[in-house]
Design an enzyme around this catalytic site. Sequence first.
Site, mmCIF file in Angstrom:
data_model
loop_
_atom_site.group_PDB
_atom_site.id
_atom_site.type_symbol
_atom_site.label_atom_id
_atom_site.label_comp_id
_atom_site.label_asym_id
_atom_site.label_seq_id
_atom_site.Cartn_x
_atom_site.Cartn_y
_atom_site.Cartn_z
ATOM 1 N N GLU A 72 0.835 -1.208 0.000
ATOM 2 C CA GLU A 72 0.000 0.000 0.000
ATOM 3 C C GLU A 72 0.870 1.258 0.000
ATOM 4 O OE1 GLU A 72 -1.398 2.926 3.065
ATOM 5 O OE2 GLU A 72 -2.128 0.970 3.734
ATOM 6 N N GLU A 149 6.292 3.944 11.971
ATOM 7 C CA GLU A 149 4.862 3.796 12.243
ATOM 8 C C GLU A 149 4.618 2.729 13.309
ATOM 9 O OE1 GLU A 149 0.745 2.947 9.665
ATOM 10 O OE2 GLU A 149 2.693 3.029 8.661
#
Length: 444
Positions: A72, A149
């Site tokens: 993604e 992240e």
Amino acid sequence: MPIDLTLDESSRQQLLSDGTSGPLVRRSILPGGVRLLTETDRSVRSASIGLWLPVGSRDEKPQHAGSTHALEHLLFKGTLRRSALDIATAFDEIGGESNAVTAKEHTVYHGRVRSADLPLAVDVLTDMLTSSALAEESLETEREVILEELAMALDDPTDCGYEEFLAAVLGADTALGRPVGGTVETVSALSAADVRAHYAEHYRPQNLVVTAVGDLDHDELARMLEERLAAGGWDLDPAALPSPRRPEGSLAGVAGSAPTQVPAQLLERTLEQTHIYLGGPSISATSEDRHAMNVLMAILGGGMSSRLFQHIREERGLVYSVYSFSSAYRDAGLFGLYAACRPSRTEQVVELLGAEVEDMRDHGVTDEEMRRALGQITGGLALGLEDTSSRMGRLGSQELVQGRYASVDETVARIAAVTPQQVQELAARLAASFTARVDVGPAV
């Protein structure tokens, strides 16, 4: 009645709503087996579009965990025609929005633009989907972003507690129980070949679902999609059918216990509070009890008037944040109770959390609670569907997960038909299904 979103040859064109009592909603199966669902709304001057793939973290091989999320990210890093800056600029210079989400069972790339700019959004998103460069140097850069992240999530007690809770309920050694983003170890080990293999296996026209809502024309959008997907090199066989949906089912044979009997798993952190997650397996996304679950969650812990909020925070002052939640997949589901309190109060709060479910099991819910829950759910549904992005997401969920289309009015009617007895019976099932407790905070 809800309309079946069948996958056979006879349903290449379906009129889901004729527009007489709401927006015009259509569904087509395009060449290649691509599914297109649109809701035309001429009262707005924008359009939201989502390109959905029914592939998520649960579809990864264990050694490739995190590859869906990495892919993604990489689709925004450039194509054969556009650089990463070109992709970002394309939406920024028209005041539009674009983003993507990787979940356990799907990935979606979406944008929201003025209706006049819909052709540009289609061009950029299909270019990303069909012609991403998937360059090795881009993976090396983006790997570091993803590791940051993951580190950010580990620093957040609610994030890491929730992930550990999911693993405890769904099984840490199962595809569904693994973290969506993978782990530091698996992400560090990912190669460009792993990501490309994942792309080749899943990013195919038979898997693609496109949903769009706003000031748009279904046939014109279908033409644009066919043109741009073909230009990207995808084989659009006119006779191809969509890939089958995931099998339905539910977690079965899981032995639960009373909430206070579930042993606590501690994630030790230096914090001022203990964050508590308590719950177990529940109904799947296609269960006939899903509307009763929505009502139950609203009454139990869905707002300031809920039982958890009133009895644990307002009356006793033991917490600041407390609520209930549920998550559902095609073949599994879970429910949970969350609270954060000072460490010395943890066991008292856990006992009170469980007691609310048991009280609902033993004494049911009142007509007043049912009335409030109905108002909360239907009002939230109406407000959430004020923007085209929420409605676009609803179409995607109905196609990929439910396999049935239901208008907002039909959904409201199903919720309104839920009875107090159904809620009490579901509460009895949940009260016997507690299997996991995760505490995040200091050791006491």
